[in-house]
Design an enzyme around this catalytic site. Structure first.
Site, PDB file in Angstrom:
ATOM      1  N   CYS A 117       0.815  -1.227   0.000  1.00  0.00           N
ATOM      2  CA  CYS A 117       0.000   0.000   0.000  1.00  0.00           C
ATOM      3  C   CYS A 117       0.843   1.269   0.000  1.00  0.00           C
ATOM      4  CB  CYS A 117      -0.933   0.016   1.204  1.00  0.00           C
ATOM      5  SG  CYS A 117      -2.078  -1.356   1.200  1.00  0.00           S
ATOM      6  N   HIS A 257      -3.407   7.104   3.096  1.00  0.00           N
ATOM      7  CA  HIS A 257      -3.852   5.872   2.440  1.00  0.00           C
ATOM      8  C   HIS A 257      -5.221   5.499   2.986  1.00  0.00           C
ATOM      9  CE1 HIS A 257      -4.250   1.885   1.053  1.00  0.00           C
ATOM     10  NE2 HIS A 257      -3.893   1.296   2.183  1.00  0.00           N
ATOM     11  N   ASN A 287     -10.176  -0.214   0.149  1.00  0.00           N
ATOM     12  CA  ASN A 287      -8.718  -0.109   0.181  1.00  0.00           C
ATOM     13  C   ASN A 287      -8.164  -0.547  -1.176  1.00  0.00           C
ATOM     14  OD1 ASN A 287      -5.980  -0.463   0.541  1.00  0.00           O
ATOM     15  ND2 ASN A 287      -6.169  -1.506   2.521  1.00  0.00           N
TER      16      ASN A 287
HETATM   17  N1  ACO Z   1     -18.481  -8.853   9.153  1.00  0.00           N
HETATM   18  C1  ACO Z   1     -18.876  -9.155  10.393  1.00  0.00           C
HETATM   19  N2  ACO Z   1     -18.031  -9.489  11.377  1.00  0.00           N
HETATM   20  C2  ACO Z   1     -16.708  -9.491  11.085  1.00  0.00           C
HETATM   21  C3  ACO Z   1     -16.236  -9.182   9.798  1.00  0.00           C
HETATM   22  C4  ACO Z   1     -17.180  -8.852   8.811  1.00  0.00           C
HETATM   23  N3  ACO Z   1     -16.813  -8.531   7.561  1.00  0.00           N
HETATM   24  N4  ACO Z   1     -14.878  -9.263   9.811  1.00  0.00           N
HETATM   25  C5  ACO Z   1     -14.530  -9.612  11.036  1.00  0.00           C
HETATM   26  N5  ACO Z   1     -15.621  -9.766  11.824  1.00  0.00           N
HETATM   27  C6  ACO Z   1     -15.704 -10.155  13.218  1.00  0.00           C
HETATM   28  C7  ACO Z   1     -14.506 -10.949  13.633  1.00  0.00           C
HETATM   29  O1  ACO Z   1     -14.675 -12.306  13.299  1.00  0.00           O
HETATM   30  C8  ACO Z   1     -14.510 -10.728  15.140  1.00  0.00           C
HETATM   31  O2  ACO Z   1     -15.470 -11.582  15.713  1.00  0.00           O
HETATM   32  P1  ACO Z   1     -15.166 -12.371  17.083  1.00  0.00           P
HETATM   33  O3  ACO Z   1     -14.931 -11.274  18.089  1.00  0.00           O
HETATM   34  O4  ACO Z   1     -16.400 -13.156  17.283  1.00  0.00           O
HETATM   35  O5  ACO Z   1     -13.925 -13.170  16.798  1.00  0.00           O
HETATM   36  C9  ACO Z   1     -15.040  -9.304  15.283  1.00  0.00           C
HETATM   37  O6  ACO Z   1     -15.664  -8.982  14.006  1.00  0.00           O
HETATM   38  C10 ACO Z   1     -13.966  -8.265  15.562  1.00  0.00           C
HETATM   39  O7  ACO Z   1     -12.872  -8.484  14.680  1.00  0.00           O
HETATM   40  P2  ACO Z   1     -11.619  -7.524  14.732  1.00  0.00           P
HETATM   41  O8  ACO Z   1     -10.598  -8.034  13.779  1.00  0.00           O
HETATM   42  O9  ACO Z   1     -11.188  -7.293  16.139  1.00  0.00           O
HETATM   43  O10 ACO Z   1     -12.254  -6.173  14.166  1.00  0.00           O
HETATM   44  P3  ACO Z   1     -11.568  -4.765  14.069  1.00  0.00           P
HETATM   45  O11 ACO Z   1     -12.384  -3.787  14.798  1.00  0.00           O
HETATM   46  O12 ACO Z   1     -10.092  -4.807  14.366  1.00  0.00           O
HETATM   47  O13 ACO Z   1     -11.718  -4.444  12.524  1.00  0.00           O
HETATM   48  C11 ACO Z   1     -10.433  -4.498  10.481  1.00  0.00           C
HETATM   49  C12 ACO Z   1     -11.143  -5.304  11.565  1.00  0.00           C
HETATM   50  C13 ACO Z   1     -11.465  -3.667   9.769  1.00  0.00           C
HETATM   51  C14 ACO Z   1      -9.759  -5.456   9.511  1.00  0.00           C
HETATM   52  C15 ACO Z   1      -9.388  -3.565  11.130  1.00  0.00           C
HETATM   53  O14 ACO Z   1      -8.598  -4.278  12.039  1.00  0.00           O
HETATM   54  C16 ACO Z   1      -8.454  -2.915  10.117  1.00  0.00           C
HETATM   55  O15 ACO Z   1      -8.861  -2.082   9.322  1.00  0.00           O
HETATM   56  N6  ACO Z   1      -7.141  -3.216  10.155  1.00  0.00           N
HETATM   57  C17 ACO Z   1      -6.147  -2.584   9.313  1.00  0.00           C
HETATM   58  C18 ACO Z   1      -6.224  -2.978   7.891  1.00  0.00           C
HETATM   59  C19 ACO Z   1      -5.112  -2.284   7.152  1.00  0.00           C
HETATM   60  O16 ACO Z   1      -4.846  -1.123   7.359  1.00  0.00           O
HETATM   61  N7  ACO Z   1      -4.348  -2.978   6.349  1.00  0.00           N
HETATM   62  C20 ACO Z   1      -3.123  -2.381   5.816  1.00  0.00           C
HETATM   63  C21 ACO Z   1      -3.155  -2.024   4.487  1.00  0.00           C
HETATM   64  S1  ACO Z   1      -3.607  -3.335   3.432  1.00  0.00           S
HETATM   65  C22 ACO Z   1      -2.266  -3.694   2.421  1.00  0.00           C
HETATM   66  O17 ACO Z   1      -1.160  -3.303   2.636  1.00  0.00           O
HETATM   67  C23 ACO Z   1      -2.478  -4.623   1.226  1.00  0.00           C
END
Ligand code: ACO
Length: 330
Positions: A117, A257, A287
């Site tokens: 990214c 980003h 993203n």
């Molecule tokens: N729909 C419903 N529930 C979901 C979904 C979904 N799409 N995805 C995850 N959940 C659930 C999980 O299973 C978890 O359930 P559990 O508690 O029963 O296990 C719950 O939601 C919470 O999951 P978390 O991972 O803790 O959710 P979080 O608030 O951290 O959000 C997210 C997840 C959106 C992925 C966030 O962590 C994020 O944006 N991270 C950074 C991503 C990023 O910046 N990537 C870098 C760039 S990408 C690249 O370089 C290619």
């Protein structure tokens, strides 16, 4: 370092985005998720994704043609093409070489650069150095990604996050202060496994087993990536501003980003920038990895939000792990 007489002004810009749209409601039919979860946790409402007959090259070409037309240049005028991408059409030939042929850039060198990214800012900094040394005068720089081709559409943790898109800029040598000033590139290889595609490279070539185990798709430990991203983006922005002798109040527009609305808001808050100066378009695109910043630059110009004379701060974080920030004199 000796001060260069040359600056790499951004004289052309364009974006290439697939027409096909995947909404949160479409995803509700595919995995156990909801529009409410996706919107509140990520800010994303829809994303553009490739149709079956499209590839990274197609959207990169569309963006490149617009950027060249805007700059009043033709392919043969280019000295170099750099494509920031982690989702190329092939391991080789590079997407940059595919563009070199299609644009008739007969005088240009061409290579892809992989920093996930952060790829566009990495590529912009590399292109700018070729101009600062006086080696080259006209360079095409892209961020172009088709991450949805590497997404497991049965994994709700990742499939709601990504979209496809490309953005291009043309850099031209000038002696007026313009283009990328101070920048910071960072990496944290120890965190590589937090966001990766386990198979398909030379370490684990494709086999029936790797396909069956879905190892060719993006795997991500989202919350850990989230924490690292905020810290790295903020620290590198602070360093860039210090090196330019500026404060956050001098910045007219911050384009972070577009990975997650909560990351964007946390970065803005920690930098103490006026929220009205923070660019957000993640709701429309998801993203798009290295394409998110050049797509945003294109939209910010076309909407009149980014105007000549302004100071633009850009910052990104991605797989590798990598991060990059830079101050652009618009
Ligand atoms: N729909 C419903 N529930 C979901 C979904 C979904 N799409 N995805 C995850 N959940 C659930 C999980 O299973 C978890 O359930 P559990 O508690 O029963 O296990 C719950 O939601 C919470 O999951 P978390 O991972 O803790 O959710 P979080 O608030 O951290 O959000 C997210 C997840 C959106 C992925 C966030 O962590 C994020 O944006 N991270 C950074 C991503 C990023 O910046 N990537 C870098 C760039 S990408 C690249 O370089 C290619």
């Amino acid at each position: 370092m000796t001060q260069s007489a040359y600056y790499g002004a951004i004289t052309g810009w364009g974006q290439g985005v697939p027409a096909r749209i995947l909404t949160n409601h479409d995803l509700e039919q595919m995995v156990d998720t909801s529009d409410e979860w996706i919107t509140s946790r990520t800010g994303i409402r829809q994303r553009h994704i490739l149709s079956e007959d499209e590839s990274n090259f197609d959207i990169a070409l569309a963006a490149s043609k617009k950027a060249l037309a805007q700059a009043g240049l033709e392919g043969k005028d280019l000295d170099l093409i750099i494509v920031g991408t982690c989702t190329p059409d092939f391991l080789f030939p590079s997407t940059a070489c595919l563009l070199q042929e299609a644009l008739g850039a007969e005088n240009a060198g061409a290579f892809d650069l992989e920093a996930a990214c952060s790829g566009f800012i990495y590529a912009l900094s590399v292109g700018t150095q070729f101009i600062k040394t006086g080696a080259y005068q006209r360079i095409l720089v892209l961020g172009s990604e088709t991450v949805t081709r590497f997404i497991d559409f049965t994994d709700r943790n990742t499939c709601v996050l990504f979209g496809d898109g490309a953005g291009a800029v043309v850099l031209q040598s000038t002696i007026e202060k313009s283009g990328l000033g101070a920048f910071k590139l960072g990496a944290y290889g120890a965190g590589g496994k937090l966001l990766n595609i386990p198979a398909g490279g030379s370490r684990t070539p494709p086999t029936a087993k790797t396909v069956q185990e879905r190892q060719h798709f993006v795997k991500m430990q989202g919350s850990e990536v989230f924490r690292l991203a905020v810290r790295a983006m903020v620290d590198s922005c602070v360093e860039v501003l210090e090196r330019e002798g500026l404060t956050i109040a001098d910045v007219d527009l911050l384009i972070p980003h577009q990975a997650n609305i909560r990351i964007i808001e946390a970065v803005g808050k920690r930098l103490e920038i006026d929220p009205s100066k923070v660019w957000i378009n993640i709701h429309n695109y998801g993203n798009t990895s290295s394409a998110s910043i050049p797509i945003s630059i294109n939209e910010a110009i076309e909407s009149g939000r980014l105007q000549r004379g302004m100071k633009l701060l850009v910052t990104a974080f991605g797989g590798g792990m990598t991060w990059a920030s830079g101050l652009i004199y618009w």
